[in-house]
Design a protein around this motif. Structure first.
Motif, mmCIF file in Angstrom:
data_model
loop_
_atom_site.group_PDB
_atom_site.id
_atom_site.type_symbol
_atom_site.label_atom_id
_atom_site.label_comp_id
_atom_site.label_asym_id
_atom_site.label_seq_id
_atom_site.Cartn_x
_atom_site.Cartn_y
_atom_site.Cartn_z
ATOM 1 N N LEU A 1 1.045 -1.387 0.265
ATOM 2 C CA LEU A 1 -0.455 0.299 0.224
ATOM 3 C C LEU A 1 0.608 1.331 -0.314
ATOM 4 C CD1 LEU A 1 -2.692 0.615 0.206
ATOM 5 C CD2 LEU A 1 -2.969 0.440 2.278
ATOM 6 N N CYS A 2 2.074 1.412 0.268
ATOM 7 C CA CYS A 2 2.651 2.221 0.540
ATOM 8 C C CYS A 2 3.445 2.990 -0.246
ATOM 9 C CB CYS A 2 4.120 2.716 2.397
ATOM 10 S SG CYS A 2 2.497 1.794 3.617
ATOM 11 N N ASP A 3 2.942 4.172 -1.022
ATOM 12 C CA ASP A 3 4.694 4.657 -1.597
ATOM 13 C C ASP A 3 5.691 5.265 -0.637
ATOM 14 O OD1 ASP A 3 2.076 5.359 -3.235
ATOM 15 O OD2 ASP A 3 2.056 7.166 -2.183
ATOM 16 N N ARG A 4 5.919 5.725 0.596
ATOM 17 C CA ARG A 4 7.556 5.020 1.394
ATOM 18 C C ARG A 4 6.747 4.537 2.334
ATOM 19 N NH1 ARG A 4 9.630 10.015 2.743
ATOM 20 N NH2 ARG A 4 7.588 11.190 2.956
ATOM 21 N N VAL A 5 8.485 4.311 2.937
ATOM 22 C CA VAL A 5 7.763 4.349 5.270
ATOM 23 C C VAL A 5 8.793 4.268 5.800
ATOM 24 C CG1 VAL A 5 6.477 1.951 4.181
ATOM 25 C CG2 VAL A 5 9.027 1.377 4.592
ATOM 26 N N GLY A 6 8.573 4.619 6.911
ATOM 27 C CA GLY A 6 9.610 5.298 7.748
ATOM 28 C C GLY A 6 9.606 3.922 8.546
ATOM 29 N N ILE A 7 11.021 3.407 9.259
ATOM 30 C CA ILE A 7 11.028 2.457 9.951
ATOM 31 C C ILE A 7 11.906 3.037 11.134
ATOM 32 C CG2 ILE A 7 11.963 0.231 10.852
ATOM 33 C CD1 ILE A 7 12.612 -0.215 7.752
ATOM 34 N N ILE A 8 10.609 2.822 12.736
ATOM 35 C CA ILE A 8 10.901 3.350 13.989
ATOM 36 C C ILE A 8 11.501 2.424 15.431
ATOM 37 C CG2 ILE A 8 8.687 4.006 14.755
ATOM 38 C CD1 ILE A 8 9.081 6.054 16.483
#
Ligand SMILES: Nc1ncnc2c1ncn2[C@@H]1O[C@H](COP(=O)(O)OP(=O)(O)OP(=O)(O)O)[C@@H](O)[C@H]1O
Length: 257
Positions: free
Chosen positions: A203-210
């Motif tokens: 689904l995501c155009d971009r992700v951030g891993i926290i």
């Protein structure tokens, strides 16, 4: 050139009683974009989203919703956003439809527009028949879906969703993903947290891993997979596990007593 910046996060931090839950965070989410916030339990996802939605005061730093500071212009910032918590608080003694009418009155929505929009969403979520029932009779998934319908009818320019697919059956989850895609296509910035890495990947155009309150990396799922291809397997899950485990070996934030 990318689409306009919808969410800007600038050195945002949160401490709870001296313990740092969110270390200085910096990133942006753009209009038309679906951004997935990925992290293990306790990583700081909910805390970050609650700060950006104006529900929790940052310890330092700031967040901006289309340029409006959540600290200095909270009303203007909040008018442009919707926040869907993981366990939405809904009014048990209202019917689903009364709840939507309530949202429409709070946001002073034009009834020629919102009623049609609401009916379409209710139909998409198979809620048309239950819209006349008290919400105390709804299942968890139905509560999620009516809360999301309420969030979408005022057409926010940014929507924050905390674990939106948890508790949804496969069809509802697929419908939700399609609706989020359409919402982003209309120009809304969609910011959601998830543990479901396959959902994020699709689904995501971009992700951030926290992890432990620190943003380890941002990028498109494809770019992250390519960057880590020689170390991790081929999936976003492999990248996620590798990054968070690698960070794990760098030592805990505090001593276990
Ligand atoms: N009100 C609070 N008081 C003290 N500590 C808190 C509070 N809220 C959150 N924390 C701590 O902040 C850290 C981040 O929590 P947060 O709920 O943001 O994580 P999360 O990534 O959303 O986790 P999950 O995926 O399990 O929901 C955790 O260590 C948590 O214990």
């Amino acid at each position: 050139m990318h689409d306009s910046t919808a969410v800007e996060v600038n050195q945002l931090t949160k401490q709870f009683k001296g313990a740092t839950a969110v270390h200085p965070l910096n990133f942006e989410v753009h209009a038309h974009e679906i951004f997935g916030f990925l992290g293990p339990n306790g990583a700081g996802k909910t805390t970050t989203m609650r700060m950006l939605a104006g529900l929790l005061e940052p310890s330092s730093g700031d967040g901006y919703i289309h340029g409006k500071s959540i600290k200095n212009h909270p009303l203007e910032a909040k008018q442009q956003l919707a926040y869907l918590p993981d366990k939405p608080d809904i009014y048990p003694k209202l019917t689903g439809w009364e709840f939507l009418q309530f949202i429409a009155s709070v946001f002073k929505l034009d009834k020629n527009i919102w009623i049609e929009h609401a009916k379409r969403l209710l139909h998409r979520f198979d809620l048309t028949e239950s819209a006349g029932r008290l919400m105390e009779t709804y299942s968890h998934g139905m509560k999620q879906k009516i809360a999301l319908t309420g969030a979408l009818i005022h057409q926010p320019s940014v929507i924050f969703l905390d674990e939106p697919t948890v508790g949804l059956d496969p069809k509802s989850s697929r419908d939700l993903r399609a609706i989020l895609r359409e919402t982003a296509a209309d120009g809304t910035a969609v910011f959601f947290s998830t543990h479901m890495l396959d959902v994020a990947d699709q689904l995501c155009d971009r992700v951030g891993i926290i992890h432990r309150g620190r943003l380890l990396q941002t990028g498109t799922p494809e770019a992250l997979k390519q960057e880590h291809a020689s170390h991790a397997g081929g999936s976003l899950e492999d990248v996620f596990l590798r990054m968070t485990e690698q960070h794990e070996t760098e030592g805990p934030e505090g001593e276990v007593p």
